[in-house]
Motif scaffolding. Sequence first.
Motif, PDB file in Angstrom:
ATOM      1  N   LYS A 240     -10.418 -39.007 151.739  1.00 51.80           N
ATOM      2  CA  LYS A 240      -9.480 -37.890 151.610  1.00 51.80           C
ATOM      3  C   LYS A 240      -9.086 -37.329 152.975  1.00 51.80           C
ATOM      4  CE  LYS A 240      -8.953 -37.486 147.135  1.00 51.80           C
ATOM      5  NZ  LYS A 240      -7.648 -37.582 146.471  1.00 51.80           N
ATOM      6  N   TYR A 307      -8.162 -37.061 134.638  1.00 54.14           N
ATOM      7  CA  TYR A 307      -8.495 -36.171 135.747  1.00 54.14           C
ATOM      8  C   TYR A 307      -9.151 -34.866 135.295  1.00 54.14           C
ATOM      9  CZ  TYR A 307      -6.628 -38.619 139.806  1.00 54.14           C
ATOM     10  OH  TYR A 307      -6.442 -39.510 140.834  1.00 54.14           O
ATOM     11  N   TYR A 308      -8.804 -34.392 134.092  1.00 55.68           N
ATOM     12  CA  TYR A 308      -9.265 -33.060 133.684  1.00 55.68           C
ATOM     13  C   TYR A 308      -9.800 -33.086 132.254  1.00 55.68           C
ATOM     14  CZ  TYR A 308      -6.320 -31.853 137.668  1.00 55.68           C
ATOM     15  OH  TYR A 308      -5.757 -31.804 138.909  1.00 55.68           O
ATOM     16  N   GLY A 336      -5.803 -24.980 134.369  1.00 58.55           N
ATOM     17  CA  GLY A 336      -6.132 -24.275 135.603  1.00 58.55           C
ATOM     18  C   GLY A 336      -6.622 -22.864 135.415  1.00 58.55           C
ATOM     19  N   LYS A 381      -3.339 -29.493 141.638  1.00 57.30           N
ATOM     20  CA  LYS A 381      -3.797 -30.126 142.886  1.00 57.30           C
ATOM     21  C   LYS A 381      -4.724 -31.322 142.642  1.00 57.30           C
ATOM     22  CE  LYS A 381      -3.475 -25.718 145.351  1.00 57.30           C
ATOM     23  NZ  LYS A 381      -2.061 -25.906 145.625  1.00 57.30           N
ATOM     24  N   ASP A 384      -5.801 -33.111 146.019  1.00 59.01           N
ATOM     25  CA  ASP A 384      -6.606 -32.314 146.947  1.00 59.01           C
ATOM     26  C   ASP A 384      -7.972 -31.942 146.380  1.00 59.01           C
ATOM     27  OD1 ASP A 384      -4.650 -32.022 149.095  1.00 59.01           O
ATOM     28  OD2 ASP A 384      -3.512 -30.835 147.663  1.00 59.01           O
ATOM     29  N   SER A 385      -8.064 -31.756 145.069  1.00 61.53           N
ATOM     30  CA  SER A 385      -9.295 -31.183 144.504  1.00 61.53           C
ATOM     31  C   SER A 385     -10.243 -32.200 143.874  1.00 61.53           C
ATOM     32  CB  SER A 385      -8.924 -30.131 143.447  1.00 61.53           C
ATOM     33  OG  SER A 385      -8.210 -30.729 142.367  1.00 61.53           O
ATOM     34  N   ILE A 386      -9.773 -33.423 143.656  1.00 60.44           N
ATOM     35  CA  ILE A 386     -10.595 -34.406 142.954  1.00 60.44           C
ATOM     36  C   ILE A 386     -10.726 -35.672 143.794  1.00 60.44           C
ATOM     37  CG2 ILE A 386     -10.773 -35.860 140.882  1.00 60.44           C
ATOM     38  CD1 ILE A 386      -9.366 -33.623 139.361  1.00 60.44           C
ATOM     39  N   THR A 387     -11.953 -36.149 143.953  1.00 60.48           N
ATOM     40  CA  THR A 387     -12.209 -37.337 144.757  1.00 60.48           C
ATOM     41  C   THR A 387     -12.287 -38.585 143.878  1.00 60.48           C
ATOM     42  OG1 THR A 387     -14.604 -37.039 144.623  1.00 60.48           O
ATOM     43  CG2 THR A 387     -13.460 -36.000 146.495  1.00 60.48           C
ATOM     44  N   ARG A 396     -15.634 -37.048 138.460  1.00 58.96           N
ATOM     45  CA  ARG A 396     -15.509 -35.743 137.789  1.00 58.96           C
ATOM     46  C   ARG A 396     -16.900 -35.123 137.600  1.00 58.96           C
ATOM     47  NH1 ARG A 396     -11.523 -35.972 132.680  1.00 58.96           N
ATOM     48  NH2 ARG A 396     -13.206 -37.242 131.831  1.00 58.96           N
TER      49      ARG A 396
END
Length: 396
Positions: A240, A307-308, A336, A381, A384-387, A396
Amino acid sequence: MKKLFFVFAFLIPLITHAQTTKTDVLVIGNGSAAFAAGVQGATSGVNTTILTQSDGFKINDLSKHDASEVIRLFERKAKKSLRVKGHDPLPPMTNQVINAVIQKWSDSSKLFNVINNMPFYEIRRAGNGWEAKLTKDKSIKAKVLVLAGNPEKVISALKLTELNPAKATPLNYTENSYRTTVAGLNNPTASFLSLYNLLIPNQENILFINADDLEVGQSAGATAAYAAFYGKKTSESNLKAVQGELLNYKLSLMPFDDVKVADSNWLALQKVGITGIIKAETNNGKALFNPEKEITYNEVKQPIKDYYYKAQIWFDDHKDVAINLTNTISLVSYVGNKSVEATKTEIQKKWGKSYHFKSTFDLQRNLSRREFAVIINDYLKPFDSITVDKAGRVNR
């Protein structure tokens, strides 16, 4: 006293004649890749030295590349060096002119150093770094080596039988490695270079790239600079961090043929493209983001759920709905943990001023891929927020 003076007078030339120059990153080569690696390394804040091995650079047409910061920096330096005013075009960039600009740039820089016509006769490991012997009495020591061209002299130092340059992968979505990209390429078809294809297995602090791949050179420069700046091995590169540095200096990491750096939403579309939440469509070997095309429910449902966790509940409660502004605000607010009304008010204020959208703010109109990507990037994001891991799988 006189006798001692003559002893010291004899010794001092011997001591001062031997010279070892220290640098953070050493780039060897004289093509576009070496130039880009050197510029990016210096721009990223580390001392960078380029040995051209011949009388200057031999660089392909710079105008064929998208306007990454490497190209923009060169253009600014060229205009200043050649005294070209404002928006006036540069004269033809022959190799002679290019080298004159680069040499003047090097002479005035503290971090960017170019040494022309200085071949090395030996290169070897020096601790965790490298030492290149220029003459019997002169050498350069570096933390990281970037080899942009002929590897012959390095192979023996590594005790290898061969060394292959970093290889790009055709863009595809059958696997997730596109999320580990550090360069988007179109040569001639859409492809990407994974960070983990740039790193050499079992070899630390050395990167080997083809001589003429400017974008790959920029990626190598940022990767080398990260290792040198933080005192790490190249195998410890932070994906990142490297991606973020390259995006900061306007290198396209996804090879979208229809979204150029000048696009006001370029960064958001690049970030969302890297996550795969919106995937490129391919046509004749080109990867197209199709930013003005209408976004569809089915293309984003599974990627966002990947992702979520909370997105799984939202999509279960909103089956086959239109991806209009109302439902998009509902999605990003739910995932969010934001107020729907506050989010609606914020997006309306940003619509034309911050997002630069030309369409009207309409809660019932289906969104374009551009509009959806920008809103998702701003409020969730995902980049930016998840690798992701080395295979590109979401952590996650």
